[in-house]
Design an enzyme around this catalytic site. Structure first.
Site, short mmCIF file in Angstrom:
data_model
loop_
_atom_site.label_atom_id
_atom_site.label_comp_id
_atom_site.label_asym_id
_atom_site.label_seq_id
_atom_site.Cartn_x
_atom_site.Cartn_y
_atom_site.Cartn_z
N ARG A 1 11.74 -5.74 4.73
CA ARG A 1 11.39 -4.33 4.76
C ARG A 1 12.22 -3.37 5.33
NH1 ARG A 1 5.14 -2.08 5.46
NH2 ARG A 1 5.28 -2.94 7.56
N ARG B 1 -0.66 -9.50 13.17
CA ARG B 1 -1.18 -8.59 12.21
C ARG B 1 -1.90 -9.15 11.12
NH1 ARG B 1 3.93 -5.78 10.51
NH2 ARG B 1 2.71 -4.17 9.58
N ARG C 1 -10.12 0.15 8.71
CA ARG C 1 -9.44 -1.27 8.79
C ARG C 1 -10.50 -1.95 9.65
NH1 ARG C 1 -3.50 -0.17 8.94
NH2 ARG C 1 -2.28 -1.72 9.48
N ARG D 1 11.06 -1.83 11.17
CA ARG D 1 10.01 -1.69 12.11
C ARG D 1 10.03 -2.79 13.19
NH1 ARG D 1 4.47 -0.33 8.80
NH2 ARG D 1 3.74 -1.64 10.62
N LYS E 1 0.82 -1.29 0.08
CA LYS E 1 -0.01 0.09 0.09
C LYS E 1 0.85 1.38 0.05
CE LYS E 1 -2.09 -1.19 3.89
NZ LYS E 1 -1.39 -2.69 4.17
#
Ligand code: ADP
Ligand code: AMP
Length: 215
Positions: free
Chosen positions: A127, A171, A88, A160, A13
């Protein structure tokens, strides 16, 4: 135009928002970035969000909705924006519809980026993000030109805390349980555009632009 980018954590996203916000000239509103900024500044909102984010759970609707409705009151969102990571839950989607309707506006399109779980785990595991401008990179699929530095602003790259495997699993569970229901909500409003997110970054970007133009 008010557009929502919907997808699991790691679906791409933020990556696609970077491209779309410049193509369509829309501000990029990422709820996760807003929470992380609040956390960095140690505001009341940041301290409240902290424990939920660490566990990979959703920050309560009431708090999240208030933050986003406040953000879209700012002048840069007067004629549209690109939502990333919000809504969400069904309650968030309904509150957003109501908040926009009160201003005589509405959501135009919802782009649902679908990616397999196996691919999501690879993406989140590699990431790295810019601490300064939040641009996402990936060790293998989207490496920075200079290791550890952002191509755009030279900022430092970091991983992160909630991208570690146990939190990622939580998640993804939360996404299935709480966010998937809003896919049907927007399908029912004929606003849903489904994109195959298992392709390379440029291919996904092309498919999004094609589908947006077609509808
Ligand atoms: P999200 O905002 O949905 O959580 P990101 O945009 O941060 O996801 O992307 C997650 C990771 O996957 C990042 O490391 C990014 O560079 C990488 N990535 C994004 N899109 C793709 C893609 N289509 N193919 C391969 N890697 C991708
Ligand atoms: P993200 O950067 O979108 O992956 O979000 C990081 C974390 O911020 C999530 O795991 C949640 O704890 C919190 N968060 C972000 N957006 C929302 C939202 N719309 N509703 C509730 N919590 C959110």
């Amino acid at each position: 135009m008010y557009i929502i980018l919907l997808g699991a954590p790691g679906a791409g996203k933020g990556t696609q928002a970077d491209n779309l916000s410049s193509e369509l000239n829309l501000p990029h509103i990422a709820s996760g970035d807003l929470f992380r900024e609040a956390l960095r500044k140690e505001t009341e909102l940041g301290l409240l969000a902290k424990s939920y984010m660490e566990r990979g759970e959703l920050v309560p609707d009431e708090v999240t909705i208030k933050m986003i409705l406040h953000r879209i009151e700012m002048p840069d969102c007067a004629s549209g924006c690109l939502f990333d990571g919000f809504p969400r839950t069904l309650a968030q989607a309904e509150a957003l519809d109501k908040g926009l309707a009160d201003k005589g506006k509405s959501i135009d399109k919802v782009i649902y980026i679908k990616v397999s779980d196996e691919e999501l785990l690879k993406r989140l595991g590699g990431r790295w993000l810019c601490r300064n401008c939040q641009t996402p990179y990936h060790l293998i699929t989207a490496p920075p030109k200079v290791p550890g530095k952002c191509d755009k602003c030279g900022g430092e790259l970091y991983q992160r805390e909630d991208d570690k495997e146990e939190t990622v699993k939580e998640r993804l569970r939360v996404f299935l349980a709480q966010t998937i229901p809003i896919v049907d909500y927007y399908r029912g409003q004929s606003k849903l555009i489904e994109v195959n997110g298992n392709q390379g970054i440029q291919e996904v970007a092309k498919e999004i632009m094609l589908l947006l133009k077609a509808k």
